[in-house]
Design an enzyme around this catalytic site. Sequence first.
Site, PDB file in Angstrom:
ATOM      1  N   HIS A 180       0.873  -1.179   0.000  1.00 35.26           N
ATOM      2  CA  HIS A 180       0.000   0.000   0.000  1.00 35.26           C
ATOM      3  C   HIS A 180       0.906   1.223   0.000  1.00 35.26           C
ATOM      4  O   HIS A 180       1.716   1.405   0.905  1.00 35.26           O
ATOM      5  CB  HIS A 180      -0.926   0.019   1.221  1.00 35.26           C
ATOM      6  CG  HIS A 180      -1.817   1.221   1.232  1.00 35.26           C
ATOM      7  ND1 HIS A 180      -3.042   1.245   0.602  1.00 35.26           N
ATOM      8  CD2 HIS A 180      -1.619   2.473   1.726  1.00 35.26           C
ATOM      9  CE1 HIS A 180      -3.573   2.448   0.734  1.00 35.26           C
ATOM     10  NE2 HIS A 180      -2.725   3.213   1.407  1.00 35.26           N
ATOM     11  N   CYS A 181       0.775   2.066  -1.012  1.00 39.62           N
ATOM     12  CA  CYS A 181       1.663   3.226  -1.137  1.00 39.62           C
ATOM     13  C   CYS A 181       0.940   4.483  -0.639  1.00 39.62           C
ATOM     14  O   CYS A 181      -0.060   4.891  -1.235  1.00 39.62           O
ATOM     15  CB  CYS A 181       2.098   3.395  -2.599  1.00 39.62           C
ATOM     16  SG  CYS A 181       3.150   4.829  -2.818  1.00 39.62           S
ATOM     17  N   VAL A 182       1.472   5.060   0.443  1.00 36.30           N
ATOM     18  CA  VAL A 182       0.818   6.264   0.983  1.00 36.30           C
ATOM     19  C   VAL A 182       0.997   7.464   0.054  1.00 36.30           C
ATOM     20  O   VAL A 182       0.195   8.392   0.069  1.00 36.30           O
ATOM     21  CB  VAL A 182       1.343   6.622   2.395  1.00 36.30           C
ATOM     22  CG1 VAL A 182       0.940   5.569   3.403  1.00 36.30           C
ATOM     23  CG2 VAL A 182       2.843   6.846   2.388  1.00 36.30           C
TER      24      VAL A 182
END
Length: 329
Positions: A180-182
């Site tokens: 999951h890429c913030v």
Amino acid sequence: MDFLILFLIYLAVCLSCMVIAIKFSRQSQECFARIVHHVTLVIGPVIPRWLQVAVQLALHRLIHQRNSFFLVLHLVLEVAVYGEYSWEVFPYCLELGFGHSILLLPYIMLLGKMYFFYLCCTRDPGTISPSNHKQLLRVFTYDGILYRHARVCPTCELVKLARSKHCRVCNHCVHRFDHHCVWVNNCIGASNIRYFLLYLVTLSGMAAVVGTVTVRFLVQVALMSNLPQAMYVNAEGEHVPVGILFIVQKLFLTFPRILFMLGFTLLTFFLLAGYTAFHFYLVMTNQTSNEWYKHKNSCQCHIDNIYHRGLIANVKEIISPETVQQGFR
Ligand SMILES: [Zn+2]
Ligand SMILES: [Zn+2]
């Protein structure tokens, strides 16, 4: 020398923040939460209760819920770098006779980056739902090590697919889950990993061209001012050539904002280039970040990766994942 020390401290702070942000944006959210918990225990007695609750709530939202904080931070940093480039570097370079093509290249890279950034933020990474579950079940076989039959995701209430993972932030299972890429506020999975790679390439390229133009400008200014030939009189009364530190300090005093921007851009470039190279290594070996992390922390030293099918097949899996061929967005 004070300015140089200040500049080195600035670089160290930038580097530390970037490393923390990159680590936090990948696998270490639990680790980050533990650090926050310990810090709260130590400083808790001297901070009012209402402030502690507000900070905990803000951190909870930042870590466990999709939010736009890093999207905004990303854009603010970009505006700062491009603002400085457009405000000072660009007009100075024009005065010095730099070609338009090299000066406009950072803006072209920015357009490309914004396009892939938009795709990463908005495209479905490969959300698994009851309607596509049966189709996706056939894509990857279970390796019996990282992925085993008959496990059910308690939230989605679907049998977990090989190479999938439930994202706690997005609250759904993702096919060929990477991470999951913030920074794009989205999961990276089978359907958007190719956009993510192009985003990384254009982002690194952007930092590289802005850095290159700026360094070229500073070198030209130094040469035109004859700084490399400058001399100073030392304590013994001898004429000694000035060193590189003096030249950097002189440029720093003349163009402080440009030097700060350059320092940040170069650090960003080296970190991004390393991160991009790591992702290309994952593509070549057909691993996701999630699998690489699990392999690294596994007690079994040599785990066969059954998904590795040769370089061409591995690249094809990224460019044209089976989810897309089956009409799944
Ligand atoms: Zn799930
Ligand atoms: Zn997610």
